[in-house]
Design a protein around this motif. Structure first.
Motif, short mmCIF file in Angstrom:
data_model
loop_
_atom_site.label_atom_id
_atom_site.label_comp_id
_atom_site.label_asym_id
_atom_site.label_seq_id
_atom_site.Cartn_x
_atom_site.Cartn_y
_atom_site.Cartn_z
N PRO A 112 0.84 -1.21 0.00
CA PRO A 112 0.00 0.00 0.00
C PRO A 112 0.88 1.26 0.00
CG PRO A 112 -0.79 -1.58 1.62
CD PRO A 112 0.54 -2.09 1.14
N LYS A 113 0.40 2.28 -0.66
CA LYS A 113 1.20 3.48 -0.79
C LYS A 113 0.34 4.72 -0.69
CE LYS A 113 1.10 3.07 -5.84
NZ LYS A 113 0.59 1.68 -5.84
N ASP A 114 1.00 5.83 -0.36
CA ASP A 114 0.41 7.17 -0.45
C ASP A 114 1.00 7.82 -1.70
OD1 ASP A 114 -0.94 6.74 1.88
OD2 ASP A 114 0.38 7.96 3.13
N LEU A 115 0.13 8.33 -2.55
CA LEU A 115 0.58 8.91 -3.81
C LEU A 115 0.00 10.30 -3.98
CD1 LEU A 115 0.99 7.27 -7.24
CD2 LEU A 115 -0.48 9.28 -7.08
N VAL A 116 0.86 11.25 -4.33
CA VAL A 116 0.43 12.60 -4.67
C VAL A 116 0.77 12.84 -6.14
CG1 VAL A 116 0.80 15.06 -4.30
CG2 VAL A 116 0.64 13.52 -2.34
N LEU A 117 -0.24 13.21 -6.89
CA LEU A 117 -0.08 13.49 -8.31
C LEU A 117 -0.13 15.00 -8.54
CD1 LEU A 117 0.01 12.48 -11.28
CD2 LEU A 117 -2.49 12.44 -11.21
N LEU A 118 0.94 15.55 -9.07
CA LEU A 118 1.00 16.97 -9.41
C LEU A 118 0.87 17.11 -10.93
CD1 LEU A 118 3.97 18.27 -7.20
CD2 LEU A 118 1.54 18.18 -6.65
N LEU A 119 -0.19 17.78 -11.37
CA LEU A 119 -0.42 17.95 -12.80
C LEU A 119 -0.24 19.40 -13.18
CD1 LEU A 119 -1.36 16.84 -15.52
CD2 LEU A 119 -3.70 17.33 -14.84
N ASP A 120 0.70 19.65 -14.08
CA ASP A 120 0.97 21.00 -14.59
C ASP A 120 -0.08 21.36 -15.63
OD1 ASP A 120 1.97 23.28 -15.75
OD2 ASP A 120 3.89 22.41 -16.36
N ARG A 121 -0.88 22.40 -15.33
CA ARG A 121 -1.89 22.85 -16.28
C ARG A 121 -1.60 24.27 -16.76
NH1 ARG A 121 -7.60 24.06 -13.49
NH2 ARG A 121 -7.92 24.68 -15.65
N SER A 122 -0.33 24.66 -16.73
CA SER A 122 0.04 26.03 -17.10
C SER A 122 -0.13 26.24 -18.60
CB SER A 122 1.48 26.31 -16.68
OG SER A 122 2.37 25.46 -17.38
N GLY A 123 0.02 27.50 -19.03
CA GLY A 123 -0.23 27.85 -20.41
C GLY A 123 0.62 27.10 -21.42
N SER A 124 1.86 26.76 -21.05
CA SER A 124 2.72 26.05 -22.00
C SER A 124 2.25 24.63 -22.28
CB SER A 124 4.16 26.00 -21.48
OG SER A 124 4.26 25.19 -20.34
N ARG A 166 -11.80 17.74 -16.95
CA ARG A 166 -12.28 19.11 -17.15
C ARG A 166 -11.15 20.13 -17.16
NH1 ARG A 166 -16.24 17.40 -13.23
NH2 ARG A 166 -15.09 18.55 -11.62
N LEU A 167 -9.94 19.73 -16.89
CA LEU A 167 -8.84 20.68 -16.78
C LEU A 167 -8.37 21.14 -18.15
CD1 LEU A 167 -6.67 18.99 -13.99
CD2 LEU A 167 -8.30 20.86 -13.74
N ASP A 168 -8.04 22.41 -18.24
CA ASP A 168 -7.41 22.94 -19.44
C ASP A 168 -6.18 23.74 -19.03
OD1 ASP A 168 -8.48 25.21 -18.36
OD2 ASP A 168 -10.04 25.46 -19.88
N ALA A 169 -5.46 24.25 -20.03
CA ALA A 169 -4.21 24.96 -19.76
C ALA A 169 -4.48 26.43 -19.48
CB ALA A 169 -3.27 24.81 -20.95
N ARG A 170 -3.74 26.98 -18.54
CA ARG A 170 -3.90 28.39 -18.17
C ARG A 170 -2.73 28.76 -17.26
NH1 ARG A 170 -8.46 27.77 -13.32
NH2 ARG A 170 -6.92 27.33 -11.71
N LEU A 190 -7.40 30.20 -20.04
CA LEU A 190 -6.91 30.86 -21.24
C LEU A 190 -7.18 30.02 -22.48
CD1 LEU A 190 -3.55 32.40 -20.09
CD2 LEU A 190 -5.78 33.46 -20.29
N ALA A 191 -7.95 28.96 -22.34
CA ALA A 191 -8.27 28.16 -23.51
C ALA A 191 -9.26 28.92 -24.38
CB ALA A 191 -8.85 26.82 -23.11
N GLY A 192 -9.17 28.74 -25.63
CA GLY A 192 -10.08 29.44 -26.53
C GLY A 192 -9.80 29.05 -27.95
N PRO A 193 -10.46 29.67 -28.88
CA PRO A 193 -10.23 29.35 -30.28
C PRO A 193 -8.78 29.58 -30.66
CG PRO A 193 -11.46 31.41 -30.05
CD PRO A 193 -11.42 30.79 -28.70
N GLN A 194 -8.26 28.71 -31.46
CA GLN A 194 -6.84 28.80 -31.81
C GLN A 194 -6.58 29.93 -32.78
OE1 GLN A 194 -4.52 26.87 -30.18
NE2 GLN A 194 -6.39 26.68 -29.06
N ALA A 195 -5.40 30.54 -32.63
CA ALA A 195 -5.01 31.61 -33.55
C ALA A 195 -4.86 31.05 -34.95
CB ALA A 195 -3.71 32.24 -33.08
N SER A 196 -5.26 31.80 -35.89
CA SER A 196 -5.20 31.37 -37.28
C SER A 196 -4.14 32.15 -38.02
CB SER A 196 -6.56 31.57 -37.95
OG SER A 196 -6.46 31.38 -39.35
#
Length: 869
Positions: A317-329, A391-395, A713-719
């Protein structure tokens, strides 16, 4: 704190720097070719990287290029060639090498210098390239291939991706020429943030890659290249012409499993360094190392590789912490892959496990449906976590320090296996600060294992590898969604407790040199991953090494490996590189002066570049009158797969590619002056969107913890086709950028005519790109008319200069561009109020090469290299 959005002054004499850098008809990009030649023998690669520079200007040129190299490869040589002149580089202490380079440039001699900024980020300067001349710089490297699950990987990075720069700006001149100001958290930020080319810019660099497979090495059963189109014939792999320098080159080779081995390589005699510069004709300087002292006699390098045992015990058995980078890059495919990777990790948990999911950008966010802290790994909780991840997006910005602190703080129960998994592209500049925190946390609690999953086509492998090594974990790199499943299968097997822990090493019949084992901290043994350790020995090349430890079931584990003498000339350099990385990481934590001296001595003795040394080559021949040459910092490609989202600008106007098509150098002045003074810069009508996905950051005066959640900051992509002709935000965006361009011209009004002509050439190319993105309408028409005038060689320079100011001022004021431009000498063409969108005159040094009347040399600080100042 700053992001890639925060642009600063162009140092004096560097008018060709900046976002949106484009090649004019005259050409302003000095790097024109990259030739990579590698020979792979077994699990070792010998590499030569040739960088070709040319000077399209009519004055001597100094070119600066910030580029990546494999983080575990040893840079062991530099050779500069200009015509029949061949000058070998000499490895010196960094301050001495810089002084020698600067004196040579001032004296009118050709010179080049290579410096390390990070384990995988380097800077090359080549000075006094004559007009029309071509100069090449060849770098020699040797490095190991990573090996796991029967597959070796040769990864060669080709571009330095934009990095998030946290921290308060430091006062004084920057230490480098990049777009970001130096900060308390990243004191060398300006040295690792090269300008970025506009997306869609024609391929500026001819890329050639050739990899030879030595049949004397391990037999290859299969090979595959990722990201690049290649051809194979006669054990030679070549990248097809036309590929861009915007992603890692990756070659994977499948080998038959080999047995555990201990290879001993006696040192070869070394050539003494003369330190002499080149004389008439083709000439060669001395080697990079001095005579071996008497104590070196009979020494050599050992390398031990031990295959892992088969798993026997069930996972605990383990304790696990998941860190998810959702930054703009992370925008685009990277965010999709990161969500999938995180969900796969959560799905591997059992009811006996506990876990927490922390998504972070400028703030930290827990799933609403789960408690803040560790939750039981039940089906219900895992489902809620996966639902939240979907539901996560980049920002926002990559504020990684706080999440690491919080995640490590949750793993406080020493009675359980404790695991932290970081999913990110690793594109941060404050690596040393983060590693210090991990080291400090390890001393406080101990026993927390850190794994890293790097997702990018130009991933920060150096940082993620160091982080995983500090945390006694593993690093897996994912360059595409297609690669994700294979990588996650590996991570799943290695997140559980390792097969062997507490590994110790002792020798019989072989004298090991104390303190030379690399890595210094003996790694644990994971499924499918051989344990690889190297070091130094003295005396006869005979004996054996014995490894002991404890397996997953708690039973003793022991392996004996007899020694075999081999001829592996690169082994000493590869060990030296690994040992220097260990020493530098220790220095990061302790800042011990004695450790610094040991690093320098080791680097010079084994001829391997490190952060305290530099390779410098100086041609003895004087080729120009001296002084300060024209300076150009080579813009780099936007990494493949990076997308530019279009957040809503103030007032609801959509952000488009137009926001940085005119970016150039001018916007940096106001931001950097305000950053130095601690003031908040005036906000533009529409923020400039650089080629990295924008980030949302708190003001420097507010702690991150006190901020509300940042908007997406998600939105329509630049064209690439730009905004519609009737886009209500286009005029506001163009007005802001036109004002900045006008301010840059006014600040450069006292430059010599030739320099002012170059500024107009560059301006014309940016305006042309802007008109292309606008596509149609009066704004596009006005820009095209101005471009035609600027490129009309029959018009006097003064008339073109005034025409540019008049048109830009009218666009900045929001006037209709369809009427006739004011005539030269019209007060409207010289109204300083139009130079700044806020209504004030352009401050001195706001762009171009004028920096408040400072001397050309003022743009380059000769202070600390990479340490806090």
């Amino acid at each position: 704190m700053t992001t890639i959005d925060d642009l600063r002054d162009v140092p004096a004499g560097r008018e060709d720097d900046g976002f949106g850098a484009l090649r004019t008809e005259r050409g302003n990009l000095p790097l024109h070719r990259l030739d990579l030649r590698a020979t792979i023998t077994g699990l070792t690669a010998g590499i030569e990287l040739i960088q070709g520079f040319r000077n399209p200007h009519d004055v001597p040129l100094e070119a600066t290029y910030v580029f990546p190299l494999p983080d575990r490869a040893a840079l062991t040589g530099l050779r500069m060639t200009a015509g029949d002149r061949v000058i070998e580089g000499v490895l010196e202490e960094r301050a001495s090498a810089r002084q020698r380079y600067d004196e040579a440039i001032a004296a009118g001699q050709r010179a080049s210098i290579a410096e390390e900024e990070r384990p995988d980020v380097f800077t090359l300067r080549v000075g006094n390239i004559l007009p029309g001349e071509q100069v090449t710089v060849a770098l020699t490297l040797a490095g190991p291939l990573s090996f796991a699950d029967g597959q070796a990987e040769f990864r060669f990075p080709l571009v330095v991706a934009p990095r998030y720069i946290p921290g308060a700006p430091l006062p004084g001149e920057p230490v480098g020429d990049g777009y970001a100001p130096d900060t308390a958290a990243v004191p060398d930020a300006s040295r690792i943030t090269p300008p970025v080319l506009l997306p869609g810019f024609p391929n500026p660099v001819d890329l050639s890659i050739e990899v030879r497979l030595d049949p004397a090495g391990l037999p290859v059963r299969a090979l595959a290249s990722s990201l690049h189109a290649v051809s194979e014939s006669d054990a030679v792999v070549r990248v097809r012409p036309g590929e861009r320098v915007n992603r890692d080159f990756i070659l994977r080779l499948t080998y038959d499993e080999s047995a555990s081995a201990l290879a001993l390589t006696p040192d070869a005699p070394r050539t003494p360094a003369t330190g002499a510069a080149a004389t008439d004709g083709a000439a060669t300087d001395g080697a990079a190392t001095d005579d071996a002292p008497a104590a070196d006699l009979g020494e050599g390098t050992w390398r031990l590789s031990v295959l892992p045992p088969e798993p026997t015990a069930p996972a605990r058995p383990k304790d696990l912490v998941l860190l998810l980078d959702r930054s703009g890059s992370m925008h685009g495919w990277k965010m999709v892959a990161a969500r999938r990777a995180a969900a796969r990790i959560v799905d591997t948990l059992t009811d006996a496990d506990r876990f927490a999911v922390l998504a972070f950008d400028s703030v930290i966010e827990y799933p609403d449906a789960l408690p803040k802290g560790l939750a039981a790994g039940t089906d219900r909780n895992r489902y809620r976590a996966v639902e939240h991840l979907a539901r996560l997006d980049a920002r926002g910005g990559t504020e990684m320090f706080g999440p690491l602190q919080e995640g490590l703080g949750l793993l406080a129960d020493p009675s359980r296996d404790r695991v932290l998994v970081l999913v990110t592209d690793g594109q941060v500049g404050n690596e040393d600060q983060l590693l210090r925190e991990v080291a400090t946390a390890g001393e406080r609690s101990g026993g927390v294992r850190i794994h890293a999953v790097g997702i990018d086509r130009a991933v920060n492998a150096g940082f993620l590898g160091r982080l995983a090594a500090y945390g006694s974990g593993r690093c897996e790199l994912v360059e595409s969604e297609e690669r994700l499943d294979e990588a996650m299968e590996r991570i799943h097997r290695r997140i559980a407790a390792p097969l062997v822990t507490g590994v110790r090493l002792r020798a019989e019949g072989l004298e090991l040199v104390d303190g030379t084992a690399a890595p210094a901290r003996m790694p644990d043994v994971f499924p499918g991953v051989p344990l690889v350790v190297a070091g130094r020995y003295r005396g006869p090349a005979a004996g054996k090494l014995i490894l002991t430890g404890t397996d997953a079931a708690g039973d003793p584990w022991r392996v004996e490996v007899p020694a075999t003498a081999v001829d592996a000339p690169a082994s000493a350099a590869i060990w030296g590189r690994a040992h220097l990385r260990d020493l530098e990481d220790r220095y990061t934590v302790t800042a011990d002066g004695a450790l610094e001296r040991e690093i320098v001595a080791t680097s010079l003795r084994f001829g391997v570049l490190c952060r305290f040394t530099a390779y410098v080559a100086v041609d003895a021949r004087v080729v120009t009158e001296g002084g300060t040459p024209h300076r150009v910092t080579q813009p780099v490609e936007l990494p493949s797969g990076w997308e530019s989202p279009s957040p809503a600008a103030p007032g609801g106007a959509p952000m488009t590619m137009a926001a940085f098509a005119l970016g150039g150098a001018a916007p940096r002045a106001r931001m950097h002056r305000a950053a130095r003074s601690g003031a908040t810069p005036a906000q533009p009508k529409a923020p400039v969107s650089p080629p990295r996905p924008p980030t949302s950051l708190p003001p420097a005066s507010l702690p991150s913890a006190s901020l509300p959640p940042q908007p997406s900051l998600a939105g329509p992509q630049a064209s690439m086709s730009g905004p519609a002709a009737d886009d209500p935000g286009a005029e506001a965006i163009l007005a802001e950028l036109a004002g900045r361009e006008a301010g840059a011209l006014r600040a450069s009004a006292e430059l010599p005519p030739a320099r002012r002509a170059e500024l107009l050439d560059d301006l014309a190319s940016r305006l042309d790109a802007q008109a292309t993105w606008l596509a149609s309408g009066p704004l596009a028409g006005a820009l095209r008319d101005l471009v035609e005038a600027l490129r009309d060689a029959a018009l006097p320079l003064a008339e073109r200069w005034d025409r540019a100011l008049a048109t830009l001022d009218r666009l900045a004021a929001g006037d209709s561009p369809t009427g006739d431009a004011p005539a030269a000498g019209d007060p409207a063409a010289a109204d300083p109020a139009a130079a700044d969108p806020a209504g004030g005159p352009a401050a001195p040094g706001s762009g171009g090469s004028g920096s408040g009347g400072s001397s050309p040399a003022a743009g380059r600080r000769k202070g600390a290299f990479w340490r806090p100042r």
